[in-house]
Design a protein around this motif. Structure first.
Motif, mmCIF file in Angstrom:
data_model
loop_
_atom_site.group_PDB
_atom_site.id
_atom_site.type_symbol
_atom_site.label_atom_id
_atom_site.label_comp_id
_atom_site.label_asym_id
_atom_site.label_seq_id
_atom_site.Cartn_x
_atom_site.Cartn_y
_atom_site.Cartn_z
ATOM 1 N N ASP A 53 -2.981 -0.067 -3.559
ATOM 2 C CA ASP A 53 -4.045 -1.050 -3.329
ATOM 3 C C ASP A 53 -3.622 -2.395 -3.921
ATOM 4 O O ASP A 53 -4.005 -3.436 -3.397
ATOM 5 N N MET A 54 -2.888 -2.342 -5.029
ATOM 6 C CA MET A 54 -2.491 -3.580 -5.708
ATOM 7 C C MET A 54 -1.095 -3.429 -6.297
ATOM 8 O O MET A 54 -0.726 -2.343 -6.772
ATOM 9 N N ILE A 55 -0.337 -4.517 -6.266
ATOM 10 C CA ILE A 55 0.919 -4.581 -7.020
ATOM 11 C C ILE A 55 0.765 -5.708 -8.036
ATOM 12 O O ILE A 55 0.579 -6.877 -7.661
ATOM 13 N N ALA A 56 0.772 -5.330 -9.314
ATOM 14 C CA ALA A 56 0.646 -6.332 -10.381
ATOM 15 C C ALA A 56 2.040 -6.655 -10.896
ATOM 16 O O ALA A 56 2.846 -5.756 -11.141
ATOM 17 N N VAL A 57 2.311 -7.948 -11.037
ATOM 18 C CA VAL A 57 3.614 -8.401 -11.528
ATOM 19 C C VAL A 57 3.389 -9.004 -12.916
ATOM 20 O O VAL A 57 2.688 -10.002 -13.049
ATOM 21 N N ILE A 58 3.964 -8.364 -13.922
ATOM 22 C CA ILE A 58 3.829 -8.888 -15.284
ATOM 23 C C ILE A 58 5.002 -9.835 -15.542
ATOM 24 O O ILE A 58 6.165 -9.467 -15.336
ATOM 25 N N GLU A 59 4.693 -11.037 -15.981
ATOM 26 C CA GLU A 59 5.746 -12.022 -16.246
ATOM 27 C C GLU A 59 5.575 -12.631 -17.645
ATOM 28 O O GLU A 59 4.518 -12.487 -18.281
ATOM 29 N N ALA A 60 6.614 -13.290 -18.110
ATOM 30 C CA ALA A 60 6.584 -14.023 -19.379
ATOM 31 C C ALA A 60 7.722 -15.034 -19.317
ATOM 32 O O ALA A 60 8.551 -14.992 -18.387
ATOM 33 N N ARG A 61 7.810 -15.918 -20.291
ATOM 34 C CA ARG A 61 8.935 -16.860 -20.318
ATOM 35 C C ARG A 61 10.225 -16.077 -20.560
ATOM 36 O O ARG A 61 10.262 -15.178 -21.409
ATOM 37 N N PRO A 62 11.300 -16.367 -19.797
ATOM 38 C CA PRO A 62 12.548 -15.614 -19.967
ATOM 39 C C PRO A 62 13.020 -15.561 -21.419
ATOM 40 O O PRO A 62 13.502 -14.523 -21.878
ATOM 41 N N GLU A 63 12.843 -16.666 -22.153
ATOM 42 C CA GLU A 63 13.284 -16.682 -23.562
ATOM 43 C C GLU A 63 12.505 -15.645 -24.376
ATOM 44 O O GLU A 63 13.058 -14.981 -25.254
ATOM 45 N N GLU A 64 11.198 -15.538 -24.094
ATOM 46 C CA GLU A 64 10.369 -14.563 -24.817
ATOM 47 C C GLU A 64 10.806 -13.137 -24.474
ATOM 48 O O GLU A 64 10.863 -12.258 -25.336
ATOM 49 N N ILE A 65 11.109 -12.925 -23.191
ATOM 50 C CA ILE A 65 11.505 -11.574 -22.762
ATOM 51 C C ILE A 65 12.790 -11.156 -23.475
ATOM 52 O O ILE A 65 12.889 -10.033 -23.987
ATOM 53 N N VAL A 66 13.755 -12.075 -23.513
ATOM 54 C CA VAL A 66 15.028 -11.741 -24.174
ATOM 55 C C VAL A 66 14.794 -11.457 -25.655
ATOM 56 O O VAL A 66 15.356 -10.506 -26.213
ATOM 57 N N GLN A 103 13.414 -8.043 -25.868
ATOM 58 C CA GLN A 103 14.487 -7.047 -25.627
ATOM 59 C C GLN A 103 15.302 -6.840 -26.894
ATOM 60 O O GLN A 103 15.633 -5.719 -27.264
ATOM 61 N N GLU A 104 15.599 -7.954 -27.565
ATOM 62 C CA GLU A 104 16.457 -7.870 -28.761
ATOM 63 C C GLU A 104 15.740 -7.186 -29.923
ATOM 64 O O GLU A 104 16.344 -6.460 -30.699
ATOM 65 N N ARG A 105 14.414 -7.426 -30.020
ATOM 66 C CA ARG A 105 13.650 -6.816 -31.123
ATOM 67 C C ARG A 105 13.445 -5.319 -30.913
ATOM 68 O O ARG A 105 13.255 -4.559 -31.852
ATOM 69 N N ASP A 106 13.447 -4.878 -29.640
ATOM 70 C CA ASP A 106 13.154 -3.477 -29.318
ATOM 71 C C ASP A 106 14.447 -2.654 -29.410
ATOM 72 O O ASP A 106 15.193 -2.525 -28.443
ATOM 73 N N GLU A 107 14.686 -2.100 -30.595
ATOM 74 C CA GLU A 107 15.968 -1.415 -30.825
ATOM 75 C C GLU A 107 16.018 -0.023 -30.217
ATOM 76 O O GLU A 107 17.041 0.650 -30.257
ATOM 77 N N THR A 108 14.891 0.433 -29.646
ATOM 78 C CA THR A 108 14.867 1.780 -29.062
ATOM 79 C C THR A 108 15.539 1.812 -27.690
ATOM 80 O O THR A 108 15.759 2.875 -27.142
ATOM 81 N N ARG A 109 15.828 0.605 -27.126
ATOM 82 C CA ARG A 109 16.297 0.558 -25.746
ATOM 83 C C ARG A 109 17.562 -0.268 -25.597
ATOM 84 O O ARG A 109 17.848 -1.139 -26.410
ATOM 85 N N TYR A 110 18.311 -0.004 -24.499
ATOM 86 C CA TYR A 110 19.491 -0.819 -24.166
ATOM 87 C C TYR A 110 19.161 -1.644 -22.912
ATOM 88 O O TYR A 110 18.965 -1.074 -21.824
ATOM 89 N N ARG A 111 19.054 -2.975 -23.078
ATOM 90 C CA ARG A 111 18.737 -3.824 -21.924
ATOM 91 C C ARG A 111 19.704 -5.003 -21.804
ATOM 92 O O ARG A 111 19.444 -5.945 -21.052
ATOM 93 N N ALA A 112 20.812 -4.945 -22.555
ATOM 94 C CA ALA A 112 21.749 -6.074 -22.581
ATOM 95 C C ALA A 112 22.348 -6.338 -21.197
ATOM 96 O O ALA A 112 22.744 -7.471 -20.892
ATOM 97 N N ASP A 113 22.412 -5.300 -20.336
ATOM 98 C CA ASP A 113 23.017 -5.479 -19.005
ATOM 99 C C ASP A 113 22.166 -6.348 -18.082
ATOM 100 O O ASP A 113 22.605 -6.700 -16.990
#
Ligand code: AP5
Length: 202
Positions: free
Chosen positions: A123-136, A139-149
């Motif tokens: 029924d709906m597709i929600a797109v969550i966004e943020a400033r790219p700098e904030e996202i990076v 990503q860096e603060r979240d040590e449980t995951r690998y997102r460097a790629d």
């Protein structure tokens, strides 16, 4: 064109905070008596991939050969709908935490192609966004995951733009609404409240 229950797909680049927003949404919905069944698409794929010995963790799924990813994607979509059908009546809402576009080694790859949409019928597709700098920085603060790629600020910016366009393309197939929600730094509750209000109007 629709399941008896409503279906809301929540997308966004890795680390934008989809899962965090959905966790807050769950609490707000409970307070307001809105019945949700929340699933993570990647967890369904991981479940099968682990059983088959294909990967050791969820961040390896996007590195598999594409035909394997396709098979995992197809099976996940089918299982999600079967499980939701057993848990939800007409008044419930299925929330699917997933990606409109996955950055693979073979190029950008759609998370919501036709065969997935034929199962989910959103029924709906929600797109969550943020400033790219904030996202990076998340990503860096979240040590449980690998997102460097994903490729740093520029990689995130490109993926976010293409993922928004992919979400719109996916929405066309089942006449889904599109909602773009900003998950600002430290304001998860605002984003979750906005999403809940949109869901209540479906
Ligand atoms: P998936 O399971 O979707 O990954 P995920 O666990 O949801 O995590 P993401 O990397 O997407 O991060 P997120 O946006 O949820 O961020 P989070 O809330 O954790 O995907 C796994 C894999 O499955 C994919 O790579 C892909 O291979 C596969 N897959 C999935 N769907 C697919 C599909 N349809 N087709 C094909 N393959 C598919 O937050 C991150 C951090 O930010 C946290 O530390 C959090 O505390 C912080 N944070 C969040 N919001 C804020 C805020 N507002 N302010 C400050 N900090 C914040």
């Amino acid at each position: 064109m629709r399941h008896p229950f409503r279906v809301v797909i929540v997308t966004g680049v890795p680390g934008v905070g989809k899962t965090t927003v959905i966790n807050t949404l769950s609490r707000l919905a409970e307070e307001e008596g809105v019945k949700l069944h929340i699933v993570n698409f990647g967890s369904y794929m991981l479940d099968t991939a682990l059983k088959l010995g294909l990967v050791e963790d969820r961040d390896k799924i996007r590195t598999l050969p594409l035909r394997q990813q396709l098979e995992l994607q197809r099976e996940a979509a089918k299982r999600i709908v079967v499980d939701a059908g057993q848990r939800l009546g007409r008044d419930g809402v299925l929330i699917v935490d997933t990606h409109a576009l996955v950055k693979t080694r073979a190029g950008y790859w759609p998370g919501l192609p036709r065969h997935v949409l034929d199962e989910l019928k959103p029924d709906m597709i929600a797109v969550i966004e943020a400033r790219p700098e904030e996202i990076v920085s998340r990503q860096e603060r979240d040590e449980t995951r690998y997102r460097a790629d994903i490729g740093g600020v520029e990689g995130v910016r490109q993926l976010m733009l293409n993922a928004r366009n992919a979400s719109i393309a996916s929405a066309v197939h089942y006449a889904s609404t599109i909602a773009v929600i900003e998950n600002r730094e430290g304001e998860v509750e605002t984003a979750a409240r906005e999403l809940l209000n949109l869901i209540k109007n479906l």
